[in-house]
Design an enzyme around this catalytic site. Structure first.
Site, PDB file in Angstrom:
ATOM      1  CG  ASP A 262      13.455  -2.596  -9.896  1.00  0.00           C
ATOM      2  OD1 ASP A 262      12.392  -2.741  -9.395  1.00  0.00           O
ATOM      3  OD2 ASP A 262      14.432  -3.379  -9.717  1.00  0.00           O
TER       4      ASP A 262
HETATM    5  C1  NOJ Z   1      11.479  -4.955  -7.548  1.00  0.00           C
HETATM    6  C2  NOJ Z   1      12.238  -5.935  -8.680  1.00  0.00           C
HETATM    7  O1  NOJ Z   1      13.344  -5.800  -8.821  1.00  0.00           O
HETATM    8  C3  NOJ Z   1      11.508  -5.766  -9.982  1.00  0.00           C
HETATM    9  O2  NOJ Z   1      11.951  -6.803 -10.674  1.00  0.00           O
HETATM   10  C4  NOJ Z   1       9.914  -5.894  -9.759  1.00  0.00           C
HETATM   11  O3  NOJ Z   1       9.304  -5.598 -11.006  1.00  0.00           O
HETATM   12  C5  NOJ Z   1       9.559  -4.625  -8.980  1.00  0.00           C
HETATM   13  N1  NOJ Z   1      10.161  -4.668  -7.604  1.00  0.00           N
HETATM   14  C6  NOJ Z   1       8.034  -4.635  -8.839  1.00  0.00           C
HETATM   15  O4  NOJ Z   1       7.678  -5.566  -7.966  1.00  0.00           O
END
Ligand code: NOJ
Length: 733
Positions: A262
């Site tokens: 993430d």
């Molecule tokens: C953080 C989020 O938790 C995730 O779901 C997402 O894909 C990423 N940011 C990228 O935006």
């Protein structure tokens, strides 16, 4: 040998029988064969790469340094592109000409595998046309054990079986269109508060039977990548947790693809590499500063702190996924401005409509040619500042279509309740009077004398980096926002034909509204996306009979759930007992149970048949993607006949719940293990066929570290909800 295309065609054929409305969804052929060709191409390509090429492939180029939310560097020698990874579960984030598909929670609420599949295929087609290589979804974790948790709406509801089937179908749909899917967030990312510091500490059995379950389905459907989450799991960061990544995911589930972090969930250079993470995103911190791979990984490999073979494995996994979905030939250039919508709003509207759940109806619905209709609430009109005025939908002004955060996209258009109702009323020569605020002043003048008063209320939530009206991602309570209860009460004092429409990211306590005299119907519009108003009018006017079923329980009080947002580490004390599993076990009467939903017609259930050749004992066989091979074999079939005995066309969702024998250690009283959506004309009957896989009859035996089918008597319950059981039976293993 079968090619991936053959496999996908076969899987489409398997689903075709579900279209006839007589079968439960089955996952298509999956597994080792699909990956073998891709892996051998990947191995050949890796042999031609320099160490720097591999480092480039596994390291994002930095936050906001490329066209997508995640980007890596191209490797020209093998014609590998600058990879574009883009949110999210419901559309192409930040795109200007793409569909915003109806949120996943609403898709789950349809219980209609064909709509879910079409949603994914079309989403995949749009992503490919826009040159997006990797879609960052689906998101079955958060599963949603905490009803107030901010991001539950990005997933498919609180039951792992439902979430698993919906995730599998979504992945197969996306990938059949040529885009890589990323299943997220791995694992136990169940709330927003403290998500980047807290530890989720869950026991082995709970992990397997609830939270890992949909990820196993995802891996079995050949998902290209898995996103490790922000939180710690049992004390170590999810993105450098050896047990989680190398152990559960890559060994036990046999996952052949790559693990992507993430965004900034990466903490140490060597820890993550050696624990099984394969790609770091976005490559820097959000200020463009700290870099953990890139040159640092290069040094670690040169020093022997990360084996060279591990770097090769990362590159090979990333390339295998790229080859798996055929992105090595003719893939379009990235262009988030392309108009790629086609006719996809058909699906958006169908999901919004068929995911709508009728909770109460004393006969006022469907509407009978009303002449004067009052429409009340700020959620009846498009956000006066503009449908996309709030970044990542981070406000709750005007009609609600999706929650807020990274899992959103820019609406291409928005049909509000007022837009749709006005259009319909014009056709009928009726009048709509509007009170487009939540202020109770003067509302009674507007609604008095109307044939019917429709009040639209909302509750919203989202990702923790945005706070909306004091809610920092997770909701602070389960009440309607903007004094929705008081608004309904005020309206009901002046009009005795009140219909309440609720748009919400998750459960809302409805006691005040249900106890207000004059509230004759409650329509759970769920989270309807930008076809919000059309879906509402389709249901209110009976263009279709409502057929959605709740993908979570609506309790009488927040405390009934037994779970809430946790301020420190979360020890998952509730174990297996979440949502209906808890309400059933603790004998708490829900207001509207999991799986509940009324219709404008009636259905009867009959002719239960049960055949089983399941044998007790542990799972065996080689590990294929998803786990041991025999877990995926059908071992029992249960059928039931459903008849539409009412006066109009409708659709019923027969649900199969299984009760494990008493020889299994403490287990929820019943667990969903099958469902079907039968579309039936008046007088017509259909047969639901529930095929049970070995895993559907197993529990996780912590001592044996394996799935085990217990011996004894299995209880079979088939019904119209988790509490409205119409047929029961049993079989012995
Ligand atoms: C953080 C989020 O938790 C995730 O779901 C997402 O894909 C990423 N940011 C990228 O935006």
């Amino acid at each position: 040998m079968l090619t991936l295309r053959d496999l996908l065609l076969l899987s489409a054929a398997a689903f075709a029988s579900a279209e006839a409305g007589d079968k439960v969804p089955r996952q298509g052929p999956t597994g080792t064969a699909a990956w073998a060709a891709a892996q051998s191409k990947a191995a050949a390509a890796v042999a031609r790469l320099s160490q720097q090429d591999k480092i480039n492939m596994v390291t994002g180029i930095g936050w906001e340094r490329g066209p997508c939310v995640g980007n890596t560097s191209p490797v020209n020698s093998i014609r590998y592109p600058q990879l574009c990874l883009q949110d999210g579960p419901l559309g192409i984030r930040f795109a200007t000409g793409a569909t915003t598909f109806t949120p996943a929670i609403q898709a789950a609420s349809t219980w209609d595998i064909e709509l879910i599949r079409q949603r994914a295929i079309w989403h995949g087609q749009e992503a490919k046309a826009a040159g997006v290589h990797v879609i960052l979804g689906p998101a079955p974790g958060a599963l949603g054990k905490i009803p107030a948790a901010g991001r539950n709406w990005e997933g498919f509801g609180v039951d792992p079986y439902l979430a698993g089937i919906a995730s599998a179908v979504t992945i197969e749909g996306l990938q059949s269109s040529g885009v890589q899917a990323t299943v997220k967030h791995f694992l136990l990312n169940e709330q927003e508060y403290n998500r980047e510091t807290m530890s989720s500490n869950a026991d082995d059995r709970t992990v397997h039977e609830l939270y890992l379950w949909p990820f196993a389905d995802a891996v079995h459907s050949n998902v290209a990548s898995v996103m490790c989450s922000y939180n710690k799991v049992n004390g170590s960061w999810a993105c450098e947790n050896d047990k989680l990544l190398n152990g559960l995911l890559k060994t036990e589930l046999g996952f052949p693809g790559y693990v992507v972090s993430d965004w900034n969930a990466h903490h140490t250079t060597n820890g993550a590499a050696n624990a099984g993470m394969d790609m770091t995103m976005p490559g820097t911190d959000f200020n463009g500063g700290k870099v953990l791979w890139g040159p640092q990984l290069n040094t670690a490999v040169n020093n022997g702190q990360v084996p060279r073979s591990r770097l090769d494995d990362m590159a090979k996994r990333i390339l295998a996924s790229w080859y798996l979905v055929g992105q090595d030939a003719g893939y379009p250039q990235t262009n988030l401005r392309a108009n790629v919508q086609g006719n996809h709003k058909e699906n958006t509207r169908a999901v919004a409509r068929d995911g709508t759940v009728l909770l109460r109806n004393d006969g006022i619905l469907p509407l009978k040619n009303p002449r004067r209709i009052a429409l009340v609430g700020s959620a009846t009109v498009v956000n006066p500042r503009g449908m996309n005025a709030c970044v990542d939908r981070g406000c709750n002004e005007g009609a609600l279509g999706m929650g807020w955060g990274s899992g959103t996209a820019e609406y291409p258009y928005f049909v509000s309740p007022h837009d749709a109702l006005r259009t319909r009323a014009q056709q009928d020569g009726a009048t709509v009077v509007l009170h487009s605020s939540d202020n109770t002043n003067n509302v009674q003048n507007v609604v008095s004398g109307a044939d019917v008063a429709i009040v639209v209320i909302t509750a919203d939530s989202g990702e923790g980096y945005i706070t909306v009206q004091g809610h920092a991602g997770d909701r602070n309570h389960l009440d309607p926002w903007h004094n929705g209860n008081q608004l309904v009460q005020a309206v009901a004092q002046a009009n005795k034909n009140v219909i309440v429409v609720v748009h919400s990211t998750g459960p809302v306590i409805l006691e005040t509204i249900l106890n207000t005299p004059g509230v004759r119907a409650v329509v759970w519009g769920g989270l309807p996306g930008n076809e919000n108003g059309n879906a509402m009018v389709d249901i209110l006017y009976g263009l279709v009979s409502p057929s959605g079923k709740l993908p979570y329980t609506i309790g009488k009080s927040p405390s009934d759930y037994g779970t809430a947002v946790i301020r420190g580490d979360d020890n998952f004390r509730e174990g297996l007992f979440i949502d209906y599993r808890h309400f059933d076990n603790a004998r708490i009467e829900p207001r509207f149970e999991f799986g509940f939903g009324l219709s404008y017609t009636n259905f009867t259930f009959s002719d239960l048949t049960i055949t089983s050749n399941a044998r007790s004992g542990p799972a065996t066989g080689p590990t294929i993607p998803g786990g041991r091979a025999d877990l995926w074999e059908d071992v029992a079939t249960i059928t039931a006949v459903v008849k539409n005995t009412g006066g109009v066309q409708g659709a019923e969702v027969p649900q199969l719940y299984i009760t494990l024998p008493s020889s299994a250690p403490s287990t929820p009283p019943k667990q969903l293990r099958g469902f079907a959506k039968l579309k039936l004309a008046p007088g017509a009957s259909g047969t639901a066929i529930f095929n049970l896989r070995r895993k559907d009859l197993s529990y996780w035996d912590t001592a044996r570290q394996n799935w085990v089918v217990p011996s004894g008597e299995f209880g079979v319950s088939v019904g119209a909800s988790s509490r409205d059981i119409r047929l029961t039976g049993k079989f012995t293993v």
